[in-house]
Scaffold this active site. Structure first.
Site, PDB file in Angstrom:
ATOM      1  N   CYS A  60      17.514  19.608   9.796  1.00 32.75           N
ATOM      2  CA  CYS A  60      17.290  19.940   8.667  1.00 32.75           C
ATOM      3  C   CYS A  60      17.065  21.366   8.458  1.00 32.75           C
ATOM      4  O   CYS A  60      16.245  21.862   8.789  1.00 32.75           O
ATOM      5  CB  CYS A  60      16.164  19.164   7.678  1.00 32.75           C
ATOM      6  N   CYS A  79       9.584  23.404   4.647  1.00 34.01           N
ATOM      7  CA  CYS A  79       9.148  22.210   3.967  1.00 34.01           C
ATOM      8  C   CYS A  79       7.853  21.442   4.570  1.00 34.01           C
ATOM      9  O   CYS A  79       8.041  21.444   5.734  1.00 34.01           O
ATOM     10  CB  CYS A  79      10.415  21.271   3.773  1.00 34.01           C
ATOM     11  N   GLU A 106      -1.597 -10.483  -7.029  1.00 32.63           N
ATOM     12  CA  GLU A 106      -1.413  -9.146  -6.922  1.00 32.63           C
ATOM     13  C   GLU A 106      -2.275  -8.558  -8.355  1.00 32.63           C
ATOM     14  O   GLU A 106      -2.303  -9.234  -9.201  1.00 32.63           O
ATOM     15  CB  GLU A 106       0.411  -8.752  -7.437  1.00 32.63           C
ATOM     16  N   GLN A 154       9.463  -0.713  -1.612  1.00 35.14           N
ATOM     17  CA  GLN A 154       9.604  -0.449  -0.169  1.00 35.14           C
ATOM     18  C   GLN A 154      10.300   0.778  -0.198  1.00 35.14           C
ATOM     19  O   GLN A 154      11.492   0.878  -0.940  1.00 35.14           O
ATOM     20  CB  GLN A 154       9.800  -1.330   0.719  1.00 35.14           C
ATOM     21  N   CYS A 158       8.392  16.694   6.096  1.00 30.48           N
ATOM     22  CA  CYS A 158       8.575  15.858   7.417  1.00 30.48           C
ATOM     23  C   CYS A 158       7.703  16.606   8.306  1.00 30.48           C
ATOM     24  O   CYS A 158       7.466  17.757   8.031  1.00 30.48           O
ATOM     25  CB  CYS A 158       9.964  16.233   7.982  1.00 30.48           C
ATOM     26  N   PHE A 180      -1.080  -9.465  -2.452  1.00 32.16           N
ATOM     27  CA  PHE A 180      -0.716  -8.100  -2.623  1.00 32.16           C
ATOM     28  C   PHE A 180       1.005  -7.995  -2.918  1.00 32.16           C
ATOM     29  O   PHE A 180       1.604  -7.457  -2.030  1.00 32.16           O
ATOM     30  CB  PHE A 180      -1.106  -7.020  -1.537  1.00 32.16           C
ATOM     31  N   ASP A 186      -0.213  -7.574   2.324  1.00 28.92           N
ATOM     32  CA  ASP A 186       0.628  -6.352   2.303  1.00 28.92           C
ATOM     33  C   ASP A 186      -0.287  -5.638   1.504  1.00 28.92           C
ATOM     34  O   ASP A 186       0.185  -4.982   0.474  1.00 28.92           O
ATOM     35  CB  ASP A 186       2.006  -6.348   1.990  1.00 28.92           C
ATOM     36  N   CYS A 243       0.342  -0.537   6.175  1.00 24.79           N
ATOM     37  CA  CYS A 243       0.850   0.749   6.150  1.00 24.79           C
ATOM     38  C   CYS A 243      -0.416   2.008   6.802  1.00 24.79           C
ATOM     39  O   CYS A 243      -0.116   2.929   6.675  1.00 24.79           O
ATOM     40  CB  CYS A 243       1.350   1.348   4.729  1.00 24.79           C
TER      41      CYS A 243
HETATM   42  C1  LIG Z   1       1.896  -2.128  -0.044  1.00 24.28           C
HETATM   43  S1  LIG Z   1       2.189  -2.799  -1.644  1.00 24.28           S
HETATM   44  C2  LIG Z   1       3.056  -3.884  -1.207  1.00 24.28           C
HETATM   45  C3  LIG Z   1       3.645  -4.718  -2.526  1.00 24.28           C
HETATM   46  C4  LIG Z   1       4.694  -5.845  -2.134  1.00 24.28           C
HETATM   47  N1  LIG Z   1       4.293  -6.642  -1.076  1.00 24.28           N
HETATM   48  C5  LIG Z   1       6.007  -5.246  -1.580  1.00 24.28           C
HETATM   49  O1  LIG Z   1       6.486  -5.186  -0.385  1.00 24.28           O
HETATM   50  O2  LIG Z   1       6.783  -4.721  -2.582  1.00 24.28           O
HETATM   51  C6  LIG Z   1       0.383  -3.041  -2.151  1.00 24.28           C
HETATM   52  C7  LIG Z   1       0.360  -3.797  -3.525  1.00 24.28           C
HETATM   53  O3  LIG Z   1      -0.931  -4.226  -3.506  1.00 24.28           O
HETATM   54  C8  LIG Z   1      -1.342  -4.013  -5.047  1.00 24.28           C
HETATM   55  N2  LIG Z   1      -2.733  -3.856  -5.010  1.00 24.28           N
HETATM   56  C9  LIG Z   1      -3.398  -2.885  -4.861  1.00 24.28           C
HETATM   57  N3  LIG Z   1      -4.700  -2.963  -4.817  1.00 24.28           N
HETATM   58  C10 LIG Z   1      -4.902  -4.338  -5.143  1.00 24.28           C
HETATM   59  C11 LIG Z   1      -6.080  -5.399  -5.345  1.00 24.28           C
HETATM   60  N4  LIG Z   1      -7.198  -4.703  -5.194  1.00 24.28           N
HETATM   61  N5  LIG Z   1      -5.870  -6.534  -5.507  1.00 24.28           N
HETATM   62  C12 LIG Z   1      -4.539  -6.863  -5.612  1.00 24.28           C
HETATM   63  N6  LIG Z   1      -3.625  -6.260  -5.461  1.00 24.28           N
HETATM   64  C13 LIG Z   1      -3.730  -4.954  -5.252  1.00 24.28           C
HETATM   65  C14 LIG Z   1      -0.457  -2.871  -5.476  1.00 24.28           C
HETATM   66  O4  LIG Z   1      -0.278  -3.129  -6.926  1.00 24.28           O
HETATM   67  C15 LIG Z   1       0.663  -3.119  -4.636  1.00 24.28           C
HETATM   68  O5  LIG Z   1       1.765  -3.735  -5.233  1.00 24.28           O
END
Ligand SMILES: C[S@@+](CC[C@H](N)C(=O)[O-])C[C@H]1O[C@@H](n2cnc3c(N)ncnc32)[C@H](O)[C@@H]1O
Length: 404
Positions: free
Chosen positions: A55, A61, A285, A238, A64, A265, A333, A359
């Site tokens: 790139c 930048c 969530e 994602q 990356c 989540f 997640d 993550c």
């Molecule tokens: C990494 S994302 C994953 C979302 C989903 N599993 C996906 O793959 O699209 C984490 C999610 O956790 C939610 N979140 C963050 N803090 C939270 C909490 N204290 N209780 C419940 N959900 C929460 C966020 O709004 C977000 O949607």
């Protein structure tokens, strides 16, 4: 002369406590050391893993971090990051081959925007700096996202203040691109007219300003399994379609034949909706609007098993053992902070399978230790690199209960 020992979690070379960005283990370097850092290292002996970055923006930048390394090196390094985090907690795991998203596949990104004396600059932050670099030939972003940058510059010229920096989150949906802006001028009557005009002229699917939707041609949608989902503006999704597919395939495999699944989540249903092809799913969530989009997607899809939703803060009010008792599997997640409170409750419950998506290897390993100490076995880890060329690491892991 210094020989780089390893990379830190930001992907920077480290030797004897000195940091040198954009170097690789084994490289001999020199350069001026200021505050423990060599800002402009001269590579005296390059690593065999060094490649010329594909790139033209890479030098300036900061978007990356490891584009100067071969794909094979980056894959091994990201897997090592997870392995080290686990061994720091006294754990080890069987790793599956890492899956990397291709170049130009990022369908979601947050760019920075600055108004200049004349015009505007939109791009990623420059390296170790709060200035912004233009990224017209970026190798990360889906071309549909790159194509809206001139329109984003128009938004910044009209809606940015000379003092602050704007954040522009752009998402490529099936129909067109959504733009969600924060940090601009507060909306007044003039902006309420001019901003949607720019969005309309450039064919945005939606424009949101500090959460206020100023224009929406038709609700932008994404396919999640058999469902069409229309997420709220700026919602978590994602980062690449390939990364999502890899995470989903690993989650499905981990969950296996489970008939009752809790998806914690859950976001807008990335995992819940495809899993509902074979299992009843309870999606939990904290953001109600995301669950509403998940629910609407489920109601309009054909042939899915029952999906229920619950808005709940899982840090403060995790699902308790009696609530967990009915599930054959839990998918979780969490954000970068991990899911410690929820994991303590899982440790007291007897759910047979947990598919953990993460993550952040450090919080994942912390939570994994709690699970293992309570009688789970860590069956395997699948590292997924959907943030290609960055230091981010994502993974799916399967835990199965062997002792209750
Ligand atoms: C990494 S994302 C994953 C979302 C989903 N599993 C996906 O793959 O699209 C984490 C999610 O956790 C939610 N979140 C963050 N803090 C939270 C909490 N204290 N209780 C419940 N959900 C929460 C966020 O709004 C977000 O949607």
């Amino acid at each position: 002369m210094i020989i780089i020992e390893r990379l830190n979690l930001k992907g920077e070379g480290i030797a004897h406590g000195i940091t040198a960005a954009r170097t690789l283990p084994g490289e001999e370097i020199d350069g001026e050391i200021v505050d423990g850092r060599i800002a402009q290292p001269r590579i005296v002996t390059p690593s065999a893993q060094r490649v010329s970055a594909p790139c033209r923006h890479y030098k300036a930048c900061g978007g990356c971090a490891v584009m100067h390394a071969s794909d094979a090196f980056v894959a091994d390094w990201k897997q090592d990051v997870v392995q080290h985090a686990l061994s720091a907690q006294g754990l080890n795991a069987a790793f599956r081959p890492l899956l990397t998203s291709p170049p130009k596949s990022r369908r979601r990104a947050t760019l920075a925007g600055r108004r200049l004396k004349s015009g505007a600059l939109v791009g990623f932050h420059a390296r170790a700096s709060d200035t912004v670099t233009a990224i017209s030939d970026c190798q990360l972003l889906d071309p549909a996202l790159l194509a809206v940058i001139p329109a984003l510059e128009e938004l910044v010229i009209i809606g940015g203040s000379r003092k602050g920096e704007m954040k522009l989150t752009i998402t490529a949906f099936s129909q067109a691109v959504e733009v969600s802006v924060t940090g601009g001028k507060p909306l007044d009557n003039a902006l309420r007219v001019s901003l949607p005009q720019i969005a309309g002229r450039h064919g945005f699917a939606r424009l949101a300003w500090d959460g206020d939707v100023l224009l929406q041609t038709e609700p932008p949608t994404l396919t999640m399994g058999r469902a069409q989902v229309s997420p709220p503006a700026g919602a978590f999704l994602q980062a690449t379609p390939q990364g999502e597919a890899a995470l989903l395939a690993a989650v499905k495999e981990a969950v296996g034949e489970a008939r009752y699944v809790a998806d914690l989540f859950a976001g807008c249903g990335t995992f819940s909706l495809p899993l509902a092809e074979t299992a009843e799913v309870h999606a939990v969530e904290s953001v109600a609007a995301m669950l509403e989009s998940l629910d609407r997607g489920w109601r309009t899809a054909k042939g899915l098993k029952r999906v229920t939703t619950e808005t709940r803060d899982l840090f403060r009010r995790p699902l308790l053992p009696d609530e967990l008792a009915k599930y054959d599997a839990v998918v979780m997640d969490p954000p970068r902070a991990g899911a410690e409170a929820q994991v303590h409750e899982l440790a007291r419950a007897s759910v047979p399978i947990i598919a953990a998506v993460s993550c952040n290897p450090v919080t994942f390993a912390r939570d994994a230790r709690i699970l293992v100490q309570s009688g789970y076995q860590l069956d395997w880890v699948q590292v997924v690199d959907q943030f290609r060329w960055s230091a981010h690491v994502e993974l799916v892991a399967r835990f199965s209960r062997i002792n209750s």
